[in-house]
Design a protein around this motif. Structure first.
Motif, PDB file in Angstrom:
ATOM      1  N   CYS A  18     -21.914  18.190  16.203  1.00 46.71           N
ATOM      2  CA  CYS A  18     -21.183  19.183  16.984  1.00 46.71           C
ATOM      3  C   CYS A  18     -19.692  18.844  16.927  1.00 46.71           C
ATOM      4  O   CYS A  18     -19.291  17.746  17.308  1.00 46.71           O
ATOM      5  N   GLN A  19     -18.913  19.782  16.424  1.00 52.59           N
ATOM      6  CA  GLN A  19     -17.471  19.603  16.365  1.00 52.59           C
ATOM      7  C   GLN A  19     -16.822  20.584  17.328  1.00 52.59           C
ATOM      8  O   GLN A  19     -17.034  21.791  17.218  1.00 52.59           O
ATOM      9  N   LYS A  20     -16.058  20.055  18.251  1.00 51.02           N
ATOM     10  CA  LYS A  20     -15.342  20.885  19.214  1.00 51.02           C
ATOM     11  C   LYS A  20     -13.915  21.033  18.719  1.00 51.02           C
ATOM     12  O   LYS A  20     -13.107  20.123  18.839  1.00 51.02           O
ATOM     13  N   HIS A  21     -13.621  22.197  18.125  1.00 56.44           N
ATOM     14  CA  HIS A  21     -12.294  22.431  17.565  1.00 56.44           C
ATOM     15  C   HIS A  21     -11.277  22.709  18.662  1.00 56.44           C
ATOM     16  O   HIS A  21     -10.127  22.297  18.563  1.00 56.44           O
ATOM     17  N   CYS A  22     -11.685  23.445  19.693  1.00 51.37           N
ATOM     18  CA  CYS A  22     -10.872  23.677  20.882  1.00 51.37           C
ATOM     19  C   CYS A  22     -11.822  24.128  21.989  1.00 51.37           C
ATOM     20  O   CYS A  22     -13.033  24.135  21.793  1.00 51.37           O
ATOM     21  N   GLY A  23     -11.300  24.514  23.125  1.00 50.90           N
ATOM     22  CA  GLY A  23     -12.146  24.868  24.257  1.00 50.90           C
ATOM     23  C   GLY A  23     -13.064  26.050  24.027  1.00 50.90           C
ATOM     24  O   GLY A  23     -14.125  26.144  24.610  1.00 50.90           O
ATOM     25  N   CYS A  25     -14.039  27.119  20.773  1.00 49.09           N
ATOM     26  CA  CYS A  25     -14.485  27.114  19.378  1.00 49.09           C
ATOM     27  C   CYS A  25     -15.274  25.837  19.083  1.00 49.09           C
ATOM     28  O   CYS A  25     -14.722  24.730  19.192  1.00 49.09           O
ATOM     29  N   ARG A  26     -16.544  26.008  18.735  1.00 45.98           N
ATOM     30  CA  ARG A  26     -17.402  24.864  18.395  1.00 45.98           C
ATOM     31  C   ARG A  26     -18.207  25.179  17.152  1.00 45.98           C
ATOM     32  O   ARG A  26     -18.602  26.315  16.911  1.00 45.98           O
ATOM     33  N   SER A 172     -24.048  24.682  24.727  1.00 46.16           N
ATOM     34  CA  SER A 172     -22.656  24.825  24.274  1.00 46.16           C
ATOM     35  C   SER A 172     -22.313  26.275  23.972  1.00 46.16           C
ATOM     36  O   SER A 172     -21.222  26.737  24.289  1.00 46.16           O
ATOM     37  N   ILE A 176     -19.424  28.742  25.908  1.00 42.43           N
ATOM     38  CA  ILE A 176     -18.383  29.523  25.246  1.00 42.43           C
ATOM     39  C   ILE A 176     -18.522  31.002  25.566  1.00 42.43           C
ATOM     40  O   ILE A 176     -17.542  31.685  25.875  1.00 42.43           O
TER      41      ILE A 176
END
Length: 180
Positions: A18-23, A25-26, A172, A176
């Protein structure tokens, strides 16, 4: 996400990244293990030994040639059309959801679904063979009746993760979607 061991519905190990690019966007990537060279060699040897046995009885060289070509063609088709290395879902709040698959041959497929078409992301259950399996899916809105569902887009169709992995992705996604 905490380090947890995930498996598919058959008990084979898979990994969830899991990559959290910003609040808002995952990206979630489920990866399957690479193809086992031992399995490939075993299947190849079995087909070629059977072809050699038929050749020994019939003395027809076309049997050996056919077995070699059939094996090579089967491996190429399996690598290019069937064996998925990893599947990913990129959720971008207020923009959309991108679903991608990468095959062992390097071929990639991607589908983008606009957020205006997304009704919800849910975990659904299905009867498969002799067991009940769970899968994550996107419910799409019906354009003529926004409260109805027009279609269902299943996610992670090749890797088929178990429920514990799906719950992580589901939580997640809901986080979002609730902010959109």
């Amino acid at each position: 996400m905490e380090d947890e061991d995930y498996t598919d519905i058959y008990g084979n190990p898979i990994s969830l990244d899991c990559q959290k690019h910003c609040g808002f966007c995952r990206e979630f990537t489920v990866s399957s293990p690479k193809m086992s060279i031992g399995k490939v060699m075993g299947y190849t040897c079995a087909v070629w030994l059977a072809a050699y046995a038929v050749f020994f009885i019939t003395a027809n060289t076309a049997v050996l040639t056919g077995a070699i070509l059939l094996t090579l063609l089967g491996m190429m088709l399996h690598i290019h059309l069937v064996k998925v290395d990893h599947e990913s879902v990129l959720v971008i709040g207020s923009l959309g959801i991108q679903v991608s698959s990468s095959y062992a041959s390097g071929r990639e497929t991607s589908t983008f679904i606009e957020m205006s078409q997304v009704k919800d992301v849910v975990i659904n259950e299905a009867i498969y063979m002799h067991q009940i399996i769970y899968y994550l899916c996107i419910l799409l809105k019906d354009p003529s009746a926004p409260d109805d569902v027009s279609s269902v887009v299943p996610l992670f169709q090749s890797s088929r993760p178990r429920l514990n992995c799906l719950v992580e992705v589901y939580k997640s996604c809901q986080e979002i979607l609730s902010n959109c």
